[in-house]
Design a protein around this motif. Structure first.
Motif, mmCIF file in Angstrom:
data_model
loop_
_atom_site.group_PDB
_atom_site.id
_atom_site.type_symbol
_atom_site.label_atom_id
_atom_site.label_comp_id
_atom_site.label_asym_id
_atom_site.label_seq_id
_atom_site.Cartn_x
_atom_site.Cartn_y
_atom_site.Cartn_z
ATOM 1 N N LEU A 208 43.514 35.886 27.684
ATOM 2 C CA LEU A 208 43.435 34.707 26.835
ATOM 3 C C LEU A 208 44.264 33.537 27.380
ATOM 4 C CD1 LEU A 208 43.692 36.412 23.323
ATOM 5 C CD2 LEU A 208 41.658 35.387 24.348
ATOM 6 N N TRP A 209 45.395 33.842 28.039
ATOM 7 C CA TRP A 209 46.319 32.790 28.442
ATOM 8 C C TRP A 209 46.305 32.462 29.933
ATOM 9 C CZ3 TRP A 209 48.649 29.725 24.998
ATOM 10 C CH2 TRP A 209 48.749 30.179 23.684
ATOM 11 N N LYS A 210 45.756 33.350 30.731
ATOM 12 C CA LYS A 210 45.706 33.122 32.176
ATOM 13 C C LYS A 210 44.269 32.885 32.622
ATOM 14 C CE LYS A 210 50.097 34.005 33.372
ATOM 15 N NZ LYS A 210 50.957 33.113 34.190
ATOM 16 N N ASP A 211 44.123 32.272 33.767
ATOM 17 C CA ASP A 211 42.788 32.037 34.326
ATOM 18 C C ASP A 211 42.334 33.293 35.068
ATOM 19 O OD1 ASP A 211 40.438 30.838 35.115
ATOM 20 O OD2 ASP A 211 41.342 29.755 36.801
ATOM 21 N N LEU A 212 42.111 34.367 34.296
ATOM 22 C CA LEU A 212 41.745 35.664 34.857
ATOM 23 C C LEU A 212 40.571 36.235 34.077
ATOM 24 C CD1 LEU A 212 45.346 37.201 35.105
ATOM 25 C CD2 LEU A 212 43.975 36.406 37.041
ATOM 26 N N THR A 213 39.773 37.060 34.733
ATOM 27 C CA THR A 213 38.676 37.719 34.045
ATOM 28 C C THR A 213 39.193 38.958 33.320
ATOM 29 O OG1 THR A 213 38.118 39.148 35.916
ATOM 30 C CG2 THR A 213 37.097 36.959 35.862
ATOM 31 N N VAL A 214 38.402 39.465 32.389
ATOM 32 C CA VAL A 214 38.759 40.685 31.690
ATOM 33 C C VAL A 214 38.939 41.825 32.682
ATOM 34 C CG1 VAL A 214 37.946 42.442 30.070
ATOM 35 C CG2 VAL A 214 37.657 40.017 29.531
ATOM 36 N N GLU A 215 38.041 41.893 33.663
ATOM 37 C CA GLU A 215 38.109 42.966 34.660
ATOM 38 C C GLU A 215 39.386 42.884 35.484
ATOM 39 O OE1 GLU A 215 34.229 42.438 33.110
ATOM 40 O OE2 GLU A 215 35.486 40.967 34.192
ATOM 41 N N GLU A 216 39.798 41.681 35.864
ATOM 42 C CA GLU A 216 41.036 41.519 36.632
ATOM 43 C C GLU A 216 42.246 41.952 35.809
ATOM 44 O OE1 GLU A 216 40.458 37.779 39.688
ATOM 45 O OE2 GLU A 216 40.557 37.341 37.540
ATOM 46 N N CYS A 217 42.289 41.524 34.551
ATOM 47 C CA CYS A 217 43.432 41.870 33.696
ATOM 48 C C CYS A 217 43.524 43.376 33.494
ATOM 49 C CB CYS A 217 43.302 41.174 32.343
ATOM 50 S SG CYS A 217 43.504 39.381 32.425
ATOM 51 N N HIS A 218 42.397 44.029 33.305
ATOM 52 C CA HIS A 218 42.419 45.480 33.099
ATOM 53 C C HIS A 218 42.836 46.192 34.385
ATOM 54 C CE1 HIS A 218 40.704 49.567 32.340
ATOM 55 N NE2 HIS A 218 41.285 49.326 31.181
ATOM 56 N N ARG A 219 42.373 45.697 35.524
ATOM 57 C CA ARG A 219 42.769 46.302 36.805
ATOM 58 C C ARG A 219 44.270 46.130 37.040
ATOM 59 N NH1 ARG A 219 43.064 44.190 41.929
ATOM 60 N NH2 ARG A 219 41.975 42.288 41.275
#
Length: 248
Positions: A208-219
């Motif tokens: 929600l707060w970073k310019d990252l995808t859901v997949e990147e955050c989970h990884r």
């Protein structure tokens, strides 16, 4: 005006403030000796801390019991924010900055965030209750404030159950030393108290707060969990979970 502001009103000289400080210190000791209610003790301690800050601002010296200020003492010139007209220290989850030449005023932070200073009395009690030397982060002041540590020690002495909780917001593939310091200390706490630990990985927040995808955050959460596990936590008493996995 809040209860923590203007505590030195009526103390126009360093000696008057010193005498008020001495009386407040005695009050804190009396409350602790009498095992007064925690809220009453905490309020007295907070006032004592504020008086100490006022004393340092007025005299340029730290308050020391039994060492009254000299007649020619004066406030120091500490740089742009020393006169109190500069900006407050900025300390939040993302930024740490100050305009004071002496750096961040940790005593003010303790008052602002409503915690209590980790003093020698508390460190000595940890050693006495737990039967081992306190962690070097405590002895060296790396961790300098706490909330309810005396309550935790009371529960431990009475054999009451409790658990540890901490977390990590995964925004990179690997954790650096600064990220690991809280986990190194938490590992020591788990070993010392022999209790369960819950570690929350807030990968949903980073999405929600970073310019990252859901997949990147989970990884990143999975990779950070590996770094955390490497600290050596008790596998049978540690639960690590990802928000994306457990909370959708």
């Amino acid at each position: 005006m809040t209860d923590c502001q203007g505590v030195a009103e009526g103390a126009s000289t360093p000696m008057e403030l010193y005498e008020r400080l001495s009386a407040q210190g005695e009050k804190v000791r009396s409350l602790k000796s009498a095992k007064a209610e925690k809220a009453e003790v905490d309020a007295a301690v907070q006032l004592l801390l504020m008086l100490k800050m006022d004393y340092k601002q007025m005299t340029g010296q730290d308050y020391k019991a039994g060492c009254p200020p000299s007649d020619n003492v004066g406030a120091p010139n500490n740089g742009p924010a020393a006169d109190g007209t500069g900006e407050e220290d900025t300390v939040d989850p993302w930024n740490v900055s100050t305009t004071n030449a002496n750096g961040v005023d940790y005593d003010k932070l303790i008052v602002r965030f409503g915690s209590s200073k980790i003093d020698k009395e508390l460190v000595d009690r940890i050693e006495r209750v737990c039967g081992q030397k306190p962690h070097r982060f405590l002895r060296r002041g790396v961790f300098f404030s706490h909330r309810d540590m005396h309550q935790v020690l009371d529960a431990y002495e009475k054999h009451k159950s409790f658990y540890l909780y901490t977390g990590r917001g995964p925004s990179s593939e690997a954790m650096h030393v600064g990220h690991l310091i809280p986990f190194i200390f938490t590992k020591w706490l788990q070993d010392m108290f022999d209790i369960p630990l819950v570690i929350q990985l807030t990968d949903d927040e980073k999405y929600l707060w970073k310019d990252l995808t859901v997949e990147e955050c989970h990884r990143f959460a999975i990779e950070n969990a590996k770094d955390i596990i490497a600290c050596g936590f008790d596998l049978n008493k540690t639960f690590i979970f990802s928000d994306l996995d457990y909370m959708g």
